[in-house]
Design a protein around this motif. Structure first.
Motif, PDB file in Angstrom:
ATOM      1  N   SER A 106       0.824  -1.204   0.000  1.00 21.90           N
ATOM      2  CA  SER A 106       0.000   0.000   0.000  1.00 21.90           C
ATOM      3  C   SER A 106       0.863   1.262   0.000  1.00 21.90           C
ATOM      4  O   SER A 106       1.992   1.274   0.490  1.00 21.90           O
ATOM      5  CB  SER A 106      -0.899   0.000   1.240  1.00 21.90           C
ATOM      6  N   SER A 107       0.314   2.321  -0.546  1.00 17.07           N
ATOM      7  CA  SER A 107       1.000   3.614  -0.537  1.00 17.07           C
ATOM      8  C   SER A 107       0.662   4.428   0.708  1.00 17.07           C
ATOM      9  O   SER A 107       1.139   5.551   0.877  1.00 17.07           O
ATOM     10  CB  SER A 107       0.623   4.410  -1.788  1.00 17.07           C
ATOM     11  N   GLU A 108      -0.182   3.874   1.599  1.00 20.29           N
ATOM     12  CA  GLU A 108      -0.573   4.560   2.829  1.00 20.29           C
ATOM     13  C   GLU A 108       0.627   4.693   3.773  1.00 20.29           C
ATOM     14  O   GLU A 108       1.489   3.815   3.835  1.00 20.29           O
ATOM     15  CB  GLU A 108      -1.677   3.780   3.546  1.00 20.29           C
ATOM     16  N   ASN A 109       0.669   5.801   4.499  1.00 19.43           N
ATOM     17  CA  ASN A 109       1.709   5.993   5.516  1.00 19.43           C
ATOM     18  C   ASN A 109       1.159   5.571   6.880  1.00 19.43           C
ATOM     19  O   ASN A 109       0.646   6.387   7.647  1.00 19.43           O
ATOM     20  CB  ASN A 109       2.157   7.458   5.553  1.00 19.43           C
ATOM     21  N   PHE A 110       1.260   4.284   7.158  1.00 19.78           N
ATOM     22  CA  PHE A 110       0.730   3.762   8.413  1.00 19.78           C
ATOM     23  C   PHE A 110       1.608   4.176   9.590  1.00 19.78           C
ATOM     24  O   PHE A 110       2.838   4.231   9.481  1.00 19.78           O
ATOM     25  CB  PHE A 110       0.652   2.240   8.363  1.00 19.78           C
ATOM     26  N   HIS A 126      -9.039  -0.856   8.865  1.00 17.47           N
ATOM     27  CA  HIS A 126      -9.840   0.051   8.036  1.00 17.47           C
ATOM     28  C   HIS A 126      -9.368   0.014   6.584  1.00 17.47           C
ATOM     29  O   HIS A 126     -10.203   0.035   5.655  1.00 17.47           O
ATOM     30  CB  HIS A 126      -9.757   1.480   8.574  1.00 17.47           C
ATOM     31  N   TYR A 127      -8.058  -0.057   6.372  1.00 23.52           N
ATOM     32  CA  TYR A 127      -7.528  -0.111   5.005  1.00 23.52           C
ATOM     33  C   TYR A 127      -7.980  -1.389   4.298  1.00 23.52           C
ATOM     34  O   TYR A 127      -8.384  -1.357   3.127  1.00 23.52           O
ATOM     35  CB  TYR A 127      -6.004  -0.030   5.012  1.00 23.52           C
ATOM     36  N   LEU A 128      -7.908  -2.522   5.000  1.00 22.59           N
ATOM     37  CA  LEU A 128      -8.278  -3.806   4.393  1.00 22.59           C
ATOM     38  C   LEU A 128      -9.751  -3.825   3.999  1.00 22.59           C
ATOM     39  O   LEU A 128     -10.111  -4.320   2.926  1.00 22.59           O
ATOM     40  CB  LEU A 128      -7.969  -4.950   5.363  1.00 22.59           C
ATOM     41  N   VAL A 129     -10.614  -3.272   4.851  1.00 21.63           N
ATOM     42  CA  VAL A 129     -12.040  -3.224   4.532  1.00 21.63           C
ATOM     43  C   VAL A 129     -12.275  -2.322   3.318  1.00 21.63           C
ATOM     44  O   VAL A 129     -13.033  -2.673   2.404  1.00 21.63           O
ATOM     45  CB  VAL A 129     -12.854  -2.721   5.741  1.00 21.63           C
ATOM     46  N   LEU A 168     -13.727  -8.175  10.005  1.00 21.83           N
ATOM     47  CA  LEU A 168     -13.539  -6.728   9.963  1.00 21.83           C
ATOM     48  C   LEU A 168     -14.697  -6.096   9.204  1.00 21.83           C
ATOM     49  O   LEU A 168     -15.082  -6.580   8.129  1.00 21.83           O
ATOM     50  CB  LEU A 168     -12.217  -6.379   9.260  1.00 21.83           C
ATOM     51  N   VAL A 169     -15.257  -5.018   9.756  1.00 24.44           N
ATOM     52  CA  VAL A 169     -16.401  -4.357   9.127  1.00 24.44           C
ATOM     53  C   VAL A 169     -16.111  -2.871   8.966  1.00 24.44           C
ATOM     54  O   VAL A 169     -15.287  -2.300   9.699  1.00 24.44           O
ATOM     55  CB  VAL A 169     -17.700  -4.558   9.948  1.00 24.44           C
ATOM     56  N   PRO A 170     -16.796  -2.205   8.022  1.00 23.93           N
ATOM     57  CA  PRO A 170     -16.561  -0.769   7.786  1.00 23.93           C
ATOM     58  C   PRO A 170     -16.822   0.077   9.025  1.00 23.93           C
ATOM     59  O   PRO A 170     -17.782  -0.146   9.757  1.00 23.93           O
ATOM     60  CB  PRO A 170     -17.557  -0.428   6.678  1.00 23.93           C
TER      61      PRO A 170
END
Length: 250
Positions: A106-110, A126-129, A168-170
């Motif tokens: 992912s390009s997200e900065n976790f 949250h990212y996976l959902v 995992l849910v939204p």
């Protein structure tokens, strides 16, 4: 009870061991816990999880539509449509290893580093959902060291995993967590011995001393379920008298 009745559940208060001060946690919350005998398949556990979520939500929307609409109008505009996306679509399934691979690419900065063996944080959930189209997703087969001693060993090399699943849910992240239980006494005894827990859990070993049946189960946090259905961000807003660490002044 599962050994006698095959399928059982409880619904009652649960107390959190960790001192978590966040909008996601309470010191005391309510949990639905289900257990199923005569299963050696995570798919069986996941099917019950998905059916529980969908059938319960459909009944809530049927019987309490006005209340739910009120929340969606003033608290979470647009959540009604999001909820129906969850109900109409089959839940996705990915392995823990696939989840880590997705997070690493992912390009997200976790804030929290992602590597095989790490625990999934809220930002990762949250990212996976979101990656799965805002449809609930099952993450299965977690590292051996991440899950409790009673999780069933998959006996897989070189990635040592156990038969565990999180739903995992939204908006919420983890809603349900479950495992197949380790019914093989020798493996259970070895794991407890390695963790220096054999003596305090002798009673648990005795339950399996004369044989058991393959079984598994899960728990679903009730307040998190309400958050998911109503679109409420803070878990303390869905319980009348929220308990959290250091909140009781005597």
């Amino acid at each position: 009870m599962t050994g006698a009745f095959s399928r059982v559940y409880t619904f009652g208060p649960t107390f959190r061991a960790e001192n978590s001060q966040s909008r996601h946690h309470l010191a005391e919350f309510y949990m639905v816990e289900a257990e199923i005998a005569f299963t050696e398949s995570l798919e069986d556990i996941m099917m019950v999880m998905e059916n529980l979520f969908k059938s319960t939500t459909e009944r809530v929307l049927d019987k309490c539509a006005d209340d739910v609409h009120l929340f969606h109008k003033y608290v979470a505009p647009g959540h009604w449509d999001s909820l129906h996306v969850m109900l109409k679509n089959k839940f996705k399934v990915i392995t823990y290893s696939e989840a880590i691979d997705l997070l690493n690419r992912s390009s997200e900065n976790f804030v929290f580093k992602t590597e095989w063996g790490c625990d999934l944080q809220k930002e990762h959930e949250h990212y996976l959902v979101k990656h799965c189209g805002d449809v609930p997703v099952f993450v299965i087969n977690y590292p051996y060291e991440l899950k409790p001693f009673y999780a069933r060993d998959n006996n897989d090399d070189p990635c040592h995993t156990v038969a565990a699943v999180d739903l995992l849910v939204p908006g919420v992240g983890e809603l349900c967590g479950g495992t197949l239980r380790e019914e093989r006494e020798e493996l259970l005894r070895t794991r407890l011995a390695n963790a220096d827990m054999e003596e305090p859990y002798q009673w648990y070993l005795e339950l399996r001393q004369f044989g058991s049946v393959p079984h598994g189960g899960f728990g679903m946090g009730f307040e998190r379920y309400l958050q998911c259905v109503l679109g409420v961000n803070n878990i303390k807003d869905v319980i009348p008298f929220p308990r959290f660490s250091h909140s009781c002044r005597l």
